[in-house]
Design a protein around this motif. Structure first.
Motif, PDB file in Angstrom:
ATOM      1  N   GLU A 131      44.879  41.998  37.825  1.00 18.82           N
ATOM      2  CA  GLU A 131      43.823  42.334  38.778  1.00 18.82           C
ATOM      3  C   GLU A 131      42.562  41.522  38.516  1.00 18.82           C
ATOM      4  O   GLU A 131      41.824  41.169  39.435  1.00 18.82           O
ATOM      5  CB  GLU A 131      43.520  43.829  38.691  1.00 18.82           C
ATOM      6  CG  GLU A 131      44.693  44.716  39.089  1.00 18.82           C
ATOM      7  CD  GLU A 131      44.461  46.157  38.705  1.00 18.82           C
ATOM      8  OE1 GLU A 131      43.726  46.860  39.449  1.00 18.82           O
ATOM      9  OE2 GLU A 131      44.993  46.598  37.663  1.00 18.82           O
ATOM     10  N   ILE A 132      42.308  41.247  37.233  1.00 18.79           N
ATOM     11  CA  ILE A 132      41.185  40.395  36.825  1.00 18.79           C
ATOM     12  C   ILE A 132      41.721  39.373  35.840  1.00 18.79           C
ATOM     13  O   ILE A 132      42.363  39.724  34.854  1.00 18.79           O
ATOM     14  CB  ILE A 132      40.049  41.212  36.176  1.00 18.79           C
ATOM     15  CG1 ILE A 132      39.505  42.258  37.149  1.00 18.79           C
ATOM     16  CG2 ILE A 132      38.925  40.283  35.710  1.00 18.79           C
ATOM     17  CD1 ILE A 132      38.458  43.187  36.530  1.00 18.79           C
ATOM     18  N   ARG A 174      40.301  32.467  50.455  1.00 19.47           N
ATOM     19  CA  ARG A 174      41.657  32.995  50.303  1.00 19.47           C
ATOM     20  C   ARG A 174      41.667  34.515  50.101  1.00 19.47           C
ATOM     21  O   ARG A 174      42.701  35.095  49.798  1.00 19.47           O
ATOM     22  CB  ARG A 174      42.344  32.311  49.114  1.00 19.47           C
ATOM     23  CG  ARG A 174      42.541  30.805  49.284  1.00 19.47           C
ATOM     24  CD  ARG A 174      43.653  30.499  50.279  1.00 19.47           C
ATOM     25  NE  ARG A 174      44.938  30.990  49.782  1.00 19.47           N
ATOM     26  CZ  ARG A 174      45.736  30.307  48.979  1.00 19.47           C
ATOM     27  NH1 ARG A 174      45.400  29.084  48.566  1.00 19.47           N
ATOM     28  NH2 ARG A 174      46.899  30.814  48.592  1.00 19.47           N
ATOM     29  N   GLY A 175      40.506  35.154  50.263  1.00 22.71           N
ATOM     30  CA  GLY A 175      40.440  36.607  50.141  1.00 22.71           C
ATOM     31  C   GLY A 175      40.421  37.121  48.716  1.00 22.71           C
ATOM     32  O   GLY A 175      40.687  38.298  48.462  1.00 22.71           O
ATOM     33  N   ARG A 176      40.095  36.245  47.763  1.00 19.96           N
ATOM     34  CA  ARG A 176      39.960  36.642  46.373  1.00 19.96           C
ATOM     35  C   ARG A 176      38.490  36.621  45.968  1.00 19.96           C
ATOM     36  O   ARG A 176      37.647  36.168  46.729  1.00 19.96           O
ATOM     37  CB  ARG A 176      40.750  35.706  45.449  1.00 19.96           C
ATOM     38  CG  ARG A 176      42.251  35.969  45.388  1.00 19.96           C
ATOM     39  CD  ARG A 176      42.941  35.570  46.640  1.00 19.96           C
ATOM     40  NE  ARG A 176      44.402  35.514  46.469  1.00 19.96           N
ATOM     41  CZ  ARG A 176      45.244  35.523  47.478  1.00 19.96           C
ATOM     42  NH1 ARG A 176      44.808  35.589  48.739  1.00 19.96           N
ATOM     43  NH2 ARG A 176      46.548  35.461  47.253  1.00 19.96           N
ATOM     44  N   GLY A 222      49.381  32.356  43.351  1.00 23.16           N
ATOM     45  CA  GLY A 222      50.104  33.541  42.943  1.00 23.16           C
ATOM     46  C   GLY A 222      49.332  34.843  43.046  1.00 23.16           C
ATOM     47  O   GLY A 222      49.932  35.917  43.130  1.00 23.16           O
ATOM     48  N   SER A 223      48.010  34.764  43.043  1.00 19.72           N
ATOM     49  CA  SER A 223      47.191  35.976  42.981  1.00 19.72           C
ATOM     50  C   SER A 223      47.232  36.764  44.279  1.00 19.72           C
ATOM     51  O   SER A 223      47.541  36.226  45.350  1.00 19.72           O
ATOM     52  CB  SER A 223      45.746  35.617  42.633  1.00 19.72           C
ATOM     53  OG  SER A 223      45.200  34.765  43.623  1.00 19.72           O
ATOM     54  N   ARG A 224      46.893  38.028  44.163  1.00 14.80           N
ATOM     55  CA  ARG A 224      46.894  38.919  45.328  1.00 14.80           C
ATOM     56  C   ARG A 224      45.494  39.033  45.922  1.00 14.80           C
ATOM     57  O   ARG A 224      44.487  38.837  45.225  1.00 14.80           O
ATOM     58  CB  ARG A 224      47.402  40.295  44.922  1.00 14.80           C
ATOM     59  CG  ARG A 224      48.872  40.299  44.501  1.00 14.80           C
ATOM     60  CD  ARG A 224      49.231  41.615  43.853  1.00 14.80           C
ATOM     61  NE  ARG A 224      48.518  41.796  42.597  1.00 14.80           N
ATOM     62  CZ  ARG A 224      48.450  42.938  41.925  1.00 14.80           C
ATOM     63  NH1 ARG A 224      49.023  44.023  42.423  1.00 14.80           N
ATOM     64  NH2 ARG A 224      47.809  43.021  40.777  1.00 14.80           N
ATOM     65  N   GLU A 225      45.429  39.390  47.181  1.00 11.59           N
ATOM     66  CA  GLU A 225      44.135  39.558  47.844  1.00 11.59           C
ATOM     67  C   GLU A 225      43.313  40.604  47.114  1.00 11.59           C
ATOM     68  O   GLU A 225      43.818  41.659  46.730  1.00 11.59           O
ATOM     69  CB  GLU A 225      44.338  39.967  49.305  1.00 11.59           C
ATOM     70  CG  GLU A 225      43.043  40.004  50.105  1.00 11.59           C
ATOM     71  CD  GLU A 225      43.296  40.213  51.586  1.00 11.59           C
ATOM     72  OE1 GLU A 225      42.307  40.395  52.326  1.00 11.59           O
ATOM     73  OE2 GLU A 225      44.468  40.183  51.996  1.00 11.59           O
ATOM     74  N   GLY A 226      42.027  40.297  46.926  1.00 13.32           N
ATOM     75  CA  GLY A 226      41.121  41.218  46.263  1.00 13.32           C
ATOM     76  C   GLY A 226      41.053  41.080  44.763  1.00 13.32           C
ATOM     77  O   GLY A 226      40.195  41.670  44.113  1.00 13.32           O
TER      78      GLY A 226
END
Length: 305
Positions: free
Chosen positions: A63-64, A113-115, A85-89
């Motif tokens: 998540e972080i 990219r929403g991150r 690879g990371s998820r949104e947020g």
């Protein structure tokens, strides 16, 4: 164990990143790690970390994610892989010393990219990372900072949120300017004293008593006789940071006349083969250039006028 257990990631397991990952594991966080050196990964895996096969895989799990990397170019390449690879947020936190303009550009890419992105360059070196005595200078949105602040507070002794992206590294580079200048100017002064035949312990005590002290004279000079210690902060990285600072001065139109000269000492140290040595070994360059031996005698009793 933490109240809210977040899944964390650390990319770059050198002196700083490795110690941070170890401390996060001790705090009870599930931590995924990645490094190009498999031995560093193995050391953390034996302490309970999950070894991610790639940065993209780590990004899917965490998540972080914290980055502790040597250059802006490496940060940019690793962040690109993390985005895949990371998820949104999810949040990317760059602990590296970077160019403010590069930080802002990377932040824009991450946001698109929403991150989320946060810069948190630090001081304290390997000893500070191990002992949780780091000082973080954070730039980024307040909401993202508040998500990460409890973790940073566990890892250091002070956390400063200084404003939007880029200002964290401005603060770090200004701090480096003052630390580098104090170190090199102090060594030049001690070289003059030694070459003239003045006892260096007496000179140090005079400077401390007369008000011209600085971080080098007040603390670091006590280790001046110790050479070749394991590198906590290498001279190659110091030269890199000095270059970033000069670049920042040019961008802002701020003349850095004195530091432009001082920065050459770090370039010269790398050229002399000292690049992988600890920052404190720049004393050897001062000795070579001055022809003076800089050896500090043991502390004596209190001196009187």
């Amino acid at each position: 164990m933490t109240d809210e257990v977040l899944r964390l990631g650390v990319v770059g397991l050198g002196n700083i990143g490795g110690a941070i990952a170890k401390n996060l594991l001790e705090d009870g966080y599930p931590v995924s790690v990645h490094d190009i050196d498999p031995l560093r990964v193995a050391a953390l895996s034996s302490s309970g970390a999950r070894a991610a096969a790639s940065v993209a895989e780590l990004g899917r799990e965490a998540e972080i994610t914290f980055l502790s990397l040597p250059t802006p170019q490496v940060v940019d390449a690793v962040a690109t892989e993390w985005l895949e690879g990371s998820r949104e947020g999810s949040v990317l936190v760059d602990l590296s010393t970077n160019a403010p303009a590069s930080v802002r550009a990377l932040g824009a890419r991450v946001a698109a990219r929403g991150r989320c992105f946060l810069e948190a360059p630090l001081t304290g070196g390997a000893p500070g990372a191990q002992a949780r005595l780091l000082v973080f200078m954070v730039g980024g949105e307040v909401s993202v900072y508040e998500r990460c602040r409890p973790i940073l507070e566990r890892l250091g002794r002070a956390v400063f949120h200084v404003g939007p992206l880029g200002l964290g590294n401005v603060a770090k580079l200004v701090n480096s300017l003052m630390a580098f200048a104090a170190t090199w100017c102090s060594l030049e002064g001690l070289a003059v004293a030694a070459k003239a035949g003045l006892d260096l312990r007496t000179m140090v005590e005079i400077v401390r008593a007369s008000g011209a002290g600085n971080v080098f004279i007040d603390r670091m000079v006590e280790g001046i006789n110790e050479r070749g210690r394991p590198a906590s902060f290498s001279l190659r990285l110091a030269a890199k940071d000095a270059g970033l600072l000069l670049e920042l001065g040019r961008e802002l139109g701020v003349p850095l006349h004195a530091f432009a000269q001082i920065s050459q000492a770090f370039v010269a140290a790398v050229g002399a083969g000292l690049g992988e040595r600890d920052f404190t070994d720049i004393v050897e360059l001062a000795e070579a250039q001055s022809g003076a031996r800089l050896e500090l005698p043991p502390a004596r009793g209190r001196q009187t006028a």
